[in-house]
Structures are given as C-alpha cells and as structure tokens.
Design a protein around this motif. Sequence first.
Motif, mmCIF file in Angstrom:
data_model
loop_
_atom_site.group_PDB
_atom_site.id
_atom_site.type_symbol
_atom_site.label_atom_id
_atom_site.label_comp_id
_atom_site.label_asym_id
_atom_site.label_seq_id
_atom_site.Cartn_x
_atom_site.Cartn_y
_atom_site.Cartn_z
ATOM 1 N N ILE B 99 55.453 33.064 77.814
ATOM 2 C CA ILE B 99 55.016 33.353 76.448
ATOM 3 C C ILE B 99 54.616 32.014 75.846
ATOM 4 C CG2 ILE B 99 55.691 34.182 74.192
ATOM 5 C CD1 ILE B 99 57.714 35.933 75.478
ATOM 6 N N THR B 100 53.362 31.884 75.469
ATOM 7 C CA THR B 100 52.971 30.614 74.842
ATOM 8 C C THR B 100 52.132 30.882 73.608
ATOM 9 O OG1 THR B 100 51.052 30.526 76.275
ATOM 10 C CG2 THR B 100 52.942 29.212 76.929
ATOM 11 N N ASP B 101 52.111 29.875 72.774
ATOM 12 C CA ASP B 101 51.231 29.920 71.606
ATOM 13 C C ASP B 101 50.489 28.588 71.589
ATOM 14 O OD1 ASP B 101 50.320 29.885 68.760
ATOM 15 O OD2 ASP B 101 51.480 31.740 68.755
ATOM 16 N N ILE B 102 49.766 28.332 70.548
ATOM 17 C CA ILE B 102 48.930 27.123 70.612
ATOM 18 C C ILE B 102 49.454 25.989 69.753
ATOM 19 C CG2 ILE B 102 46.596 26.265 70.387
ATOM 20 C CD1 ILE B 102 45.600 28.998 70.789
ATOM 21 N N SER B 103 49.907 26.339 68.560
ATOM 22 C CA SER B 103 50.100 25.236 67.622
ATOM 23 C C SER B 103 51.464 24.577 67.675
ATOM 24 C CB SER B 103 49.837 25.758 66.213
ATOM 25 O OG SER B 103 50.584 26.949 66.058
ATOM 26 N N GLY B 104 52.462 25.226 68.199
ATOM 27 C CA GLY B 104 53.773 24.595 68.198
ATOM 28 C C GLY B 104 54.518 24.843 66.897
ATOM 29 N N SER B 105 55.793 24.422 66.892
ATOM 30 C CA SER B 105 56.619 24.724 65.725
ATOM 31 C C SER B 105 56.751 23.554 64.771
ATOM 32 C CB SER B 105 58.023 25.111 66.157
ATOM 33 O OG SER B 105 57.995 26.163 67.050
ATOM 34 N N GLY B 106 56.178 22.451 65.108
ATOM 35 C CA GLY B 106 56.217 21.322 64.192
ATOM 36 C C GLY B 106 57.592 20.805 63.897
ATOM 37 N N ASN B 107 58.511 20.837 64.896
ATOM 38 C CA ASN B 107 59.871 20.344 64.691
ATOM 39 C C ASN B 107 60.546 20.986 63.499
ATOM 40 O OD1 ASN B 107 60.108 18.606 66.825
ATOM 41 N ND2 ASN B 107 59.210 16.884 65.739
ATOM 42 N N ASN B 108 60.230 22.234 63.249
ATOM 43 C CA ASN B 108 60.761 22.925 62.089
ATOM 44 C C ASN B 108 61.489 24.177 62.551
ATOM 45 O OD1 ASN B 108 61.150 24.376 59.733
ATOM 46 N ND2 ASN B 108 59.223 23.683 58.824
ATOM 47 N N TRP B 109 62.802 24.186 62.344
ATOM 48 C CA TRP B 109 63.619 25.308 62.814
ATOM 49 C C TRP B 109 63.161 26.613 62.186
ATOM 50 C CZ3 TRP B 109 66.963 28.990 60.806
ATOM 51 C CH2 TRP B 109 67.868 29.575 61.701
ATOM 52 N N ALA B 110 62.779 26.532 60.912
ATOM 53 C CA ALA B 110 62.388 27.751 60.212
ATOM 54 C C ALA B 110 61.154 28.370 60.845
ATOM 55 C CB ALA B 110 62.132 27.454 58.740
ATOM 56 N N VAL B 111 60.197 27.520 61.208
ATOM 57 C CA VAL B 111 58.991 28.051 61.847
ATOM 58 C C VAL B 111 59.341 28.706 63.166
ATOM 59 C CG1 VAL B 111 56.776 27.433 62.873
ATOM 60 C CG2 VAL B 111 57.486 26.396 60.738
ATOM 61 N N GLY B 112 60.173 28.000 63.950
ATOM 62 C CA GLY B 112 60.539 28.543 65.261
ATOM 63 C C GLY B 112 61.284 29.860 65.134
ATOM 64 N N HIS B 113 62.256 29.880 64.247
ATOM 65 C CA HIS B 113 63.161 31.023 64.161
ATOM 66 C C HIS B 113 62.516 32.180 63.423
ATOM 67 C CE1 HIS B 113 67.450 32.394 64.334
ATOM 68 N NE2 HIS B 113 67.025 33.183 63.377
ATOM 69 N N LYS B 114 62.039 31.915 62.217
ATOM 70 C CA LYS B 114 61.579 33.037 61.398
ATOM 71 C C LYS B 114 60.152 33.434 61.722
ATOM 72 C CE LYS B 114 65.253 32.940 58.630
ATOM 73 N NZ LYS B 114 66.213 33.996 58.539
ATOM 74 N N VAL B 115 59.245 32.463 61.766
ATOM 75 C CA VAL B 115 57.835 32.823 61.932
ATOM 76 C C VAL B 115 57.569 33.290 63.351
ATOM 77 C CG1 VAL B 115 55.501 31.949 61.864
ATOM 78 C CG2 VAL B 115 57.137 31.244 60.133
ATOM 79 N N PHE B 116 57.845 32.406 64.309
ATOM 80 C CA PHE B 116 57.541 32.823 65.677
ATOM 81 C C PHE B 116 58.493 33.895 66.179
ATOM 82 C CE2 PHE B 116 53.969 30.501 66.482
ATOM 83 C CZ PHE B 116 54.110 29.161 66.183
ATOM 84 N N GLY B 117 59.701 33.864 65.620
ATOM 85 C CA GLY B 117 60.652 34.899 66.022
ATOM 86 C C GLY B 117 60.099 36.277 65.737
ATOM 87 N N SER B 118 59.706 36.505 64.512
ATOM 88 C CA SER B 118 59.226 37.848 64.177
ATOM 89 C C SER B 118 57.901 38.136 64.872
ATOM 90 C CB SER B 118 59.095 38.003 62.664
ATOM 91 O OG SER B 118 58.399 36.894 62.156
ATOM 92 N N LEU B 119 57.084 37.091 65.073
ATOM 93 C CA LEU B 119 55.779 37.323 65.694
ATOM 94 C C LEU B 119 55.898 37.758 67.146
ATOM 95 C CD1 LEU B 119 52.955 37.022 64.618
ATOM 96 C CD2 LEU B 119 52.874 34.721 65.511
ATOM 97 N N TYR B 120 56.800 37.107 67.860
ATOM 98 C CA TYR B 120 56.869 37.340 69.302
ATOM 99 C C TYR B 120 58.035 38.202 69.732
ATOM 100 C CZ TYR B 120 53.130 34.096 70.140
ATOM 101 O OH TYR B 120 51.905 33.499 70.180
ATOM 102 N N GLN B 121 58.725 38.802 68.789
ATOM 103 C CA GLN B 121 59.936 39.530 69.145
ATOM 104 C C GLN B 121 59.679 40.586 70.213
ATOM 105 O OE1 GLN B 121 62.108 40.898 65.789
ATOM 106 N NE2 GLN B 121 63.465 42.167 66.996
#
Lengths: 453, 382
Positions: B99-121
């Motif tokens: 599973i990959t995306d392009i932009s990365g999470s920017g060292n931000n836990w919130a982006v990783g957990h909330k944004v990508f979490g819900s997107l890729y669940q």
Amino acid sequence: MSIVTVQLGQCGNQIGFEVFDALYTDSHCPQGLCSKRENEAYQASCKERFFSEEENGVPVARAVLVDMEPKVTNQTLSKAAQSGRWKYGQHSCFCQKQGSGNNWAYGYSVHGPRHEESIMNLIQKEVEKCDSLSGFFIIMSMAGGTGSGLGAFVTQNLQDQYSNSLKMNQIIWPYGTGEVIVQNYNSILTLSHLYRSSDALLVHENDALHKICAKLMNIKQISFSDINQVLAHQLGSVFQPTYSVEGSCHYRRNPLGDLMENLVPHPEFKMLGIRNIPQMSENSLAYSTFTWAGLLKHLRQMLISNSKMEEGIDWQVRPPLSGLPTLGKASLNRGLHFNMSIANLVILRGKDVHSADLGGFKDSALYTSWLEPINAFNVWKTQRAFSKYEKSAALVSNSQFLLKPLDTIVGKAWNMFASKAYIHQYTKFGIEEEDFLDSFTLLEQVVASYCNV
Amino acid sequence: MTQSVVVQVGQCGNQIGCCFWDLALREHAAVNQKGIYDEAISSFFRNVDTRVVGDGGSISKGKICSLKARAVLIDMEEGVVNEILQGPLRDVFDSKQLITDISGSGNNWAVGHKVFGSLYQEQILEKLRKSAEHCDCLQCFFIIHSMGGGTGSGLGTFLLKLLEDEFPEVYRFVTSVYPSGEDDVITSPYNSILAMKELNEHADCVLPIDNQSLFDIISKIDLMVNSGKLGTTIKPKSLVTSSAGAVKKRHQKPFDAMNNIVANLLLNLTSSARFEGSLNMDLNEISMNLVPFPQLHYLVSSLTPLYTLADVNIPTRRLDQMFSDAFSKDHQLIRADPKHSLYLACALMVRGNVQVSDLRRNIERFNVLLTKCPLAHCQTVP
C-alpha cells in the motif's frame, strides 16, 4: 491386565517415549539372570501390560499422545518408529497447531472442552484394545500449559467416564530456580484439581533427577533426555512384573490396583515418591557388586532422611524411640527432619531375592500411629533382574517427602497472587480468583495433614 | 506450526523489514538443505506456484517453487518501497501486498493516523485479511515501525486498533524504534507520545529499540574487529551486523548494520516457535510469562554473542560469559539500566548446542538478580 498411558504436553511426551523404551529394552534384555521359562513369563507379562500386538510383529505401545503443538509429538512418533523395536499406534496421536502458551486456564478451559470428544475417543479406542483394563497412567508436567491444564481436565473426564478404573498421575515437579514464570500458579491449580480427581500422584522432582544425573551417573552435560532416562529407569523398576504371592511363580496381574491398595490408605494422602537403588552409569556398573543388606540399609536411611539418592545421605537422622507418646513423636520429628511414612512398598529384583531381610522397614517407628506396620509395609519380589542391575531395589513411599517443596510452591504462588501478577492472563480464559483461592485452601489442608502425620 | 504475518510501516519499518526478510531467507537456506517446503519455513513464507494466475497458487508441501513472504508493506511515500522492489528481494514480495501513497505524512502523527488512516482503512483491512486467509493457523502479527516519524508512528498505531478489532485472538508484537538523543526530527517527541498511548492500549507486547544503543553496539563490534586481538578468530561473516554481502554489497547504507541487529532479534525471538528443541517456547508463552499486568508489556531485549569465534567448541567459561553479557546493559537494544531498578520478569532464549545443565548453572549464578525467569531452548544453530 493392561495399563493405558496418556502422554500430555511436551514433557509428558518426551518422558513417555523414554519410559516405553526402557520397559521394552529391559524386557528384552538378555541378562535376566533367571531361567528361560521365567524370562518368557516376564516378557509376556510386560508385553500384556504395556504393548499390544500388531500384524507385522512390532509391538505397539498402549499409549495416547496429546499435545497442542505438533513439534514434540512428531519427534516422539518418529523416534519410536525409527528404533524399529516398538512404535506408537498411527492414530493414537492428537495434536493441534497453536499450543497453550504456558497458561493453565487456556489448557483447562479452552483446549479441554474443545477437544474433549476427540481425546476421549482416542482413549476409548486404546481401552477397547485391552483384554482387561487395570487403569490409566497419565504423564504430565505441572509447570506448563498443556500438561498441567489439559491434564487436569482429562483426568477429571476419565474420573467421570471410567469411574471403575484407577488413575495414577505421574507429575513432574519443576526446578526450584524456575523454568516458567507462572509455574507456581500452574502447579497449585493442577495439584488441587488432581487431588480431587486422581487416585494417586506419583511425583518426580526435576531438581532431584538433575542431581542424580550429576552425582551418580557422572554426566557432565546433562540434557533433558538424560533426566528422562533416569526417570524412566525408576518407573520401569516399579512397573515391571513382580510375583503376586510370596513364593509363587505367577506374575502380579493388577499392578495399579495393588499399588494403590498398599500405598493410598486414606484419600487425603495421595502423594507418592520413588527412590531407587543402585543407580549408576553403565561404565561403573561393571565394577560394582552389591549385597541386599547394604542396599536395603541405604534405602531405609534414604527414606528416613528424605534423601533422593544414595550419595550424601544424612546418617544422623534416626527414627524416634517408640516409647514416647504421639505428641512427643511429632515434635521430635521436626527437630531431626525425620521423614514419617504412611505406607511403603519395597520392590526387589534380582539374584537371591528371597534372602533379603526387610526387618528394618517393619519398624513401627517409621510409620504413623494409625496404621500398623503389617498393613503399612509391603514387599514385591521377582528373581528376574532389571536392566542389567544384578540386584536392585525400589521404594515407593507415601510419606512427608514432598512437604517442604509443596509448602515452598504454595508460598511463592501466594506471594505472586497477593500482588495480582499475571492474574489477568487466567481470568481472560475463565479462571477466576475464587478458583485460585479454592486451590490454596485445598493445598494448605494437604500440607497441614502431612505435617501432622 | 503457526504462521506469523509481518507488517512493515513507514520508511524505518520497511528498511528493517527488508533486512529481516533477507536474514530469514538466509537462515532457512542454511537449515533446509533439501529444498522441501516444511513447517519451519511456512511460518514466514508461502510456497507459491507462480505459473498460476490469481490466488490459487499456494502449495502446502513438496519442493519449494517460489517463496513469498507473509508481509504487508505500507508506506505513504514511494521511495523506500520502490527501492525494495527493484532490489534482489523483489520476488519475495507479492505486488498485491503493498500500500503506497505519494506525498508522505510529513513527520506528522495526525496526518498518518487520522488522514491516511481513514483513507486507507478499507485497503489495509483487505490486504490483512488476504494474508490471514493464506495462513493455516495465524498466531501473531509483527509490526515494525518507528515512533518518531509520521507514517510509522501514526499509521502504524492506527493499524493496531484495526488488528485488535478484526483479529482479536491474534497476538500483536510491535517492534518500535524510539527516537534517540540526537534525533533529526523535531516533532518526534509529540509523535512518540501520541503513539505510546496507542501502544499501551492495543499492543500485546512491545519491543522498544533505540538508535543510539544500536550504534553503540556497532562501535563495540568495530572496535573488537579492528583491534586485531580477536581478529583472526572471528568468523568473517558471522557478525550480527553483517548482511554477508548479498543484499547491498556496493552501497552499504549507514543504517544497514543497525537494521541487521533488529532483524536478528526478531528471528531469534521466533526461533523456538519455528524449530525443534528440548524446551520450546512459543510466542504466546513469551507474552504470557513476561506480561504480569496488562499494560506493562514493554520488553527490553539484548543479544549475545555479537560475533562468533572460529572455534566451534565453546568452552564453558565463554558460555558463562555470554550469559553475563546478556544481562549487561552494553548488549541491550535500548538504553536502560535494569540492574539498578527492578526485574519484573525475564526470559532467556538459547539457540544451539547448550545443555540444560549449563542453563541451570548460569541461572543459579544470577539468582540474586532474578526471582522469576522462564527458559526456552532451541537446538538449531543458525
């Protein structure tokens, strides 16, 4: 009459293999030191008890192997088959994939009910192969998950289903320094359940067996198979055939029944221990000779001083004088660490068995006041030597020998329980704190009974 | 035999994972001479007939056709995963496991957990279910990630909640790389704390590791090797840090040696579950014995020896030295000093030609330190 063996868990299966191997090797040993007819009767009796016949002549052990993960049972089955001399039945093995995780609750509450039917079916098949069933011999450890938890469950089931048959559980007492962190919990839960459903508990301590290997057998790098072989030797010297009545040449037909009749007079006292003499490496055996008087003297002192092997016996310990009242006897006992027996059984094998003098064991000072020595002490004999030892004696005793280890384990388990450590692992599978408290109460009761013997 | 699935999240997770699979293949190659797909290999790999298109290619016994790792690779930027797929290990991974995306999470836990979490669940769940279906008896999920970044810590911990809901009976072992003193990510403290909360609640067992300790171990090994004292007696490819030249011979990246140590740790942890021994300890036994209370599940790990000597018969003193080293803080993979605090529980896993009597002797030596200690004993020499 036949004995069906149930091997549970890694420990049970590893030991079971060694036991059958020792029994087979001994019964086919050429140095029986007796007549050919005698030897054949011995072999036939041993075979009837432990092995059944198969088409191509290879004896099949009367055993059911149970484990929750396949590694050990596969190893055991292949070792037996490779030896070519005897083997396990192809379908007498039950195993699962995942193991019990050293968790008594998982073995008892999850694996037990789930696999109850399959396991009991296997045992049923084995029982049907027997002409007449003497009883069950269940080999398990106390520290792990499968042996202890599933073992307790299976024993309970056997109690319900085969209430007329006797059950003897061979349990392995873990090393004092520890093998598994939760071994104390597992041990107390096992012991309390077994005390209710089993008829006799034959206890072997890993520490004692380890010392025997180190001191008597002179093994430098002791592995578990060495320890298991010593254990198998001890069990073999008890379970191999012996004469049924003084002087007759017929072999005893119901070993388990006779054992229990002699050794378990009261259901409160079920813990049995074995002491074996002599025990040495094969190399030393060639240079040693024995006399019955010497062997029996050592054996008696081993009993009294609660020593597990013939080296390092404390000769200072003596039984108290018989003139004193009971109360005095009790306090003197504690001071001199005298090991009071409830019942004893001596098994003699080898040359000139009839000349052995067992007067030392008939001393009433060795026994409790509520059992006469004539009832408390028994002898079994056979002229056929065991496992290349020209003379050997085994002592199965129901005595205070396990008092201290039992007390220690209960103490340690209580300490852990007081801080509620690891309890969540057990409550996850349905064993509540009340079950723990019940176990503690029962075992405290047993400790008190043995103390006041 | 049970199977385990490895989930590697984020840059750190994927790089460690790559070393892990390399070492695992090498270990099995050394043990399994006949090329038969046996139960030991099946714990981490599937045997697949690549000629069959679609899903039906799994073979359970017989000769090895093509091994596929039981792994799911997740990263929110493509660089690391692409590199793995172009390297020598590309055949080991199934293209459907990524599973990959392009932009990365920017060292931000919130982006990783909330944004990508819900997107890729949904996607994540599907891949996990797929790999679980390929397993006969799934025992454990190994999650490898870092705590300081964005994807590893955020999405990695989001995964834990998913796994707990979807597969409640399967153990979740998490290998977390904690930020060390000199860390290059400024937001790493925030990311770590937020991730710790999730680990506390949803993981069964956590093995914390930090870069500084790994680096110290490597310096120690280099010192030993370069000082020449033991130089001639060390087997050339036996270092815990060496990848024996197969994977990245030419460009030895700076983190390779450190990742190899972690990979070794994971392999050794599971060795008793995969190979036979006289006293086996499965993963569920590890978590049973070492977790006295539900939230105290952080395990400090240490490895010995760091290199093997050419002399195969290890004399007893050296063996005893190994046991002492296991308890010394120089061999630990995280900075901590248990000797000056309290041992709640510890486990010794021994591989190779060691007997029960050696174990007993050494445990008695440490009796002052230890009140509770389980053992495992596995016979296979790696």
